[in-house]
Design a protein around this motif. Structure first.
Motif, mmCIF file in Angstrom:
data_model
loop_
_atom_site.group_PDB
_atom_site.id
_atom_site.type_symbol
_atom_site.label_atom_id
_atom_site.label_comp_id
_atom_site.label_asym_id
_atom_site.label_seq_id
_atom_site.Cartn_x
_atom_site.Cartn_y
_atom_site.Cartn_z
ATOM 1 N N GLU A 10 30.227 27.284 61.477
ATOM 2 C CA GLU A 10 30.589 27.237 62.898
ATOM 3 C C GLU A 10 29.417 27.741 63.743
ATOM 4 O O GLU A 10 28.752 28.719 63.385
ATOM 5 N N ASN A 71 37.226 12.427 72.641
ATOM 6 C CA ASN A 71 37.834 13.449 71.798
ATOM 7 C C ASN A 71 36.955 13.777 70.603
ATOM 8 O O ASN A 71 36.749 14.945 70.266
ATOM 9 N N LYS A 72 36.433 12.736 69.954
ATOM 10 C CA LYS A 72 35.581 12.964 68.795
ATOM 11 C C LYS A 72 34.286 13.663 69.180
ATOM 12 O O LYS A 72 33.789 14.524 68.451
ATOM 13 N N LYS A 75 35.158 17.414 69.782
ATOM 14 C CA LYS A 75 35.614 18.148 68.599
ATOM 15 C C LYS A 75 34.620 18.090 67.447
ATOM 16 O O LYS A 75 34.410 19.091 66.754
ATOM 17 N N GLU A 76 33.976 16.936 67.234
ATOM 18 C CA GLU A 76 33.172 16.766 66.032
ATOM 19 C C GLU A 76 31.666 16.888 66.292
ATOM 20 O O GLU A 76 30.915 17.304 65.399
ATOM 21 N N GLY A 80 31.398 20.677 66.451
ATOM 22 C CA GLY A 80 31.405 20.544 65.004
ATOM 23 C C GLY A 80 30.511 21.580 64.340
ATOM 24 O O GLY A 80 29.697 22.230 64.990
ATOM 25 N N PRO A 101 38.782 16.587 76.240
ATOM 26 C CA PRO A 101 39.579 17.756 75.836
ATOM 27 C C PRO A 101 39.221 19.000 76.654
ATOM 28 O O PRO A 101 38.075 19.199 77.057
ATOM 29 N N ASP A 103 38.878 21.906 75.685
ATOM 30 C CA ASP A 103 37.963 22.801 74.989
ATOM 31 C C ASP A 103 36.538 22.712 75.531
ATOM 32 O O ASP A 103 35.779 23.679 75.428
ATOM 33 N N LYS A 107 35.482 26.549 75.846
ATOM 34 C CA LYS A 107 34.759 27.115 74.714
ATOM 35 C C LYS A 107 33.250 27.125 74.962
ATOM 36 O O LYS A 107 32.735 26.307 75.719
#
Length: 562
Positions: A10, A71-72, A75-76, A80, A101, A103, A107
């Motif tokens: 992470e 979205n991908k 998130k990825e 990721g 998203p 996030d 984040k």
């Protein structure tokens, strides 16, 4: 494959938000030099092009090689796992569209990079025509506000500061991001980089020649005036963000820290300028306005007590008389001025313990110059309200010194015109400041006392109250009010020439003015006045004045006493 997965972990994401042509690629190269950082060049670009349908020369290639699912991406790609501790994501503000998203904003750590549109626009149209939407400054303001509402107000840095002092600016940014600064961030090799996006051949030719944050050229390129309207639209947005920069760059840079305000509540206020109400930092007049060109303006000071404006009509009488004496034309009506005052006070919620600086300038000129023939726009009305208690110590008294600067004679500029050209008074005030006195007494051309640099003046001697003739001094509204009160209190009032020695030997002295009300004077030129305390006659007239302010005045519409 298993070994690769074990290496992935992470990462902490750092989001950089900017408009195009803002040195964002240079900043990406800077962060790419760190040994703990991987970088992504506009990871939202394919999503932006697919969603908006906007065309670019490289669109098909980009969509075939970059992930375009929002979205991908978030998130990825953005969040990721990675092989370094940090991931720097270079974002262009307009690419953040609805549907991504939550996030993305919640984040990671965010900062905003801004650049003056006057520096961006001349080079913008190398690939696309510049428009308000393409520039994306409105999106940048939206991002700042959204992050602030989330309790994550981002750091804002200016590209001008990066060029002027890259190390200090980067160190400050790293401190705000809570990451260590690395010297490697200051230099990189020229040429294309592996981290470049597919669009680099169209946009990055000049940045590929760089090896660091280069100082700006001493003189800029001419501005393309076909983009003048776009500059006008963009600058307010840039300036709204620039106010949040810790250090700003300018042609003449001040190293002074922002000063404390006498009344902190006045940091946020609304003022009337021309025909609209504006926030404090936006309340400005044109550089072509007569008040800037020559101090060509008239003014009044008004005070608000318990939902009423004291002596409003008397002040407006003098305002319009002064404007007429200076041959102003296209003057607003009395009702228009009143409504501007009322609206400004109501918008600010200022119904007590407030002061208004009311100005009426001859207005904006069509070209710079002295002649009123250039004033073809009409007058400029300014209503500046502030939370402001009396500016002097009316309980213990003040000290005065006598200035060498003489008060204007009617032969030169009649003091009955309440004009904004106050240099004569300011020179006297400088003398007072240098002597650590509260104000300075000004004499007329024959050496008699006229007034102070800011107020009218009275003395008490053996029960009689004396004040100078209003020949060299302003016939103040508060002065006239106090003279009426003195008569009503059945005290003897004398208006005549008064020498300076009579003030030195007076039993009591006080000054009068809207901003300070009725102020005792306890020392003049080192001489103690009377007992050095506030005298009985002064207290008596002060109390009568206070009672009058409580009972009279023009009510502010919509005010209801609670």
């Amino acid at each position: 494959m298993s070994e690769q997965k074990e290496e992935m972990e992470e990462v902490e994401v750092i989001h950089s938000w900017s408009a195009p042509r803002s040195l964002s690629t240079c900043l990406m190269y800077s962060f790419a030099q760190r040994d703990d950082m991987e970088v992504l060049d506009e990871p939202l670009y394919a999503f932006f092009l697919r969603t908006t349908g906007i065309d670019r020369p490289y669109k098909e290639e980009l969509l075939s090689k970059m992930e375009s699912d929002g979205n991908k991406i978030v998130k990825e790609v953005i969040f990721g796992p990675g092989r370094k501790k940090y991931r720097f994501c270079k974002h262009i503000a307009k690419e953040r569209l609805y549907g991504l998203p939550n996030d993305l904003m919640k984040k990671g750590k965010h900062f905003i990079l801004i650049r003056n549109p006057i520096d961006i626009l001349p080079s913008f149209d190398k690939v696309v025509s510049p428009t308000f939407l393409e520039l994306g400054l409105a999106d940048l303001v939206s991002i700042y506000n959204e992050l602030r509402e989330l309790g994550r107000a981002p750091t804002v840095i200016d590209a001008a500061d990066l060029k002027r002092d890259p190390e200090a600016t980067l160190r400050g940014l790293c401190d705000d991001l809570e990451i260590p600064f690395q010297d490697a961030m200051l230099k990189w090799e020229a040429g294309p980089k592996p981290v470049d996006g597919i669009w680099a051949p169209w946009w990055y030719k000049s940045v590929h020649k760089s090896t660091g944050f280069q100082q700006s050229k001493k003189y800029p390129v001419p501005f393309p005036f076909s983009l003048y309207e776009l500059l006008e639209q963009s600058l307010p947005l840039y300036n709204s963000l620039r106010r949040h920069v810790k250090q700003t760059s300018s042609l003449i840079k001040s190293s002074l820290l922002p000063p404390d305000l006498p009344v902190p509540a006045n940091e946020k206020l609304l003022a009337w300028v021309g025909d609209e109400i504006l926030p404090r930092e936006s309340a400005k007049v044109s550089v072509f306005d007569s008040v800037v060109q020559g101090g060509d303006s008239v003014w009044e000071g008004l005070r608000v007590y318990s939902g009423k404006i004291f002596k409003l009509d008397e002040h407006l009488d003098r305002l319009f008389d002064s404007a007429k004496a200076l041959a102003f034309i296209n003057v607003p009506t009395r009702e228009e001025v009143k409504e501007a005052i009322f609206n400004t006070l109501i918008r600010n919620g200022m119904f007590d313990n407030a002061h208004i600086r009311l100005s009426l300038t001859r207005g904006k000129k069509v070209t710079s110059g002295m002649s009123p023939a250039f004033n073809l726009y009409g007058c400029t009305l300014i209503v500046l309200p502030e939370w402001k208690p009396p500016v002097y110590d009316n309980t213990h008294g003040i000290t005065l010194v006598t200035a060498t600067t003489r008060r204007n004679s009617p032969n030169n500029l009649d003091s009955k015109i309440h004009h904004n050209n106050l240099l004569n008074n300011i020179l006297a005030k400088i003398e007072g400041n240098n002597a650590n006195a509260d104000d300075a007494i000004m004499l007329d051309k024959d050496g008699y006392v006229s007034e102070t640099n800011a107020t009218n003046i009275f003395l008490v001697k053996k029960g009689h109250i004396l004040t100078p003739h209003a020949d060299y001094c302003l016939p103040g509204i508060t002065r006239a009010t106090v003279m009426d009160l003195v008569v009503k209190e059945q005290l003897v009032l004398v208006e005549r020439r008064i020498s300076l020695s009579e003030f030195h030997t007076a039993d009591e002295v006080w000054t009068t003015g809207t901003m300070g009300e009725l102020t005792p004077v306890v020392k003049i030129d080192g001489r103690i006045i009377g007992t050095g305390q506030v005298g009985p006659v002064t207290l008596r007239v002060q109390n009568a004045y206070k009672k009058l302010t409580e009972e009279s005045g023009v009510p502010i519409p919509t005010y209801h006493r609670t």
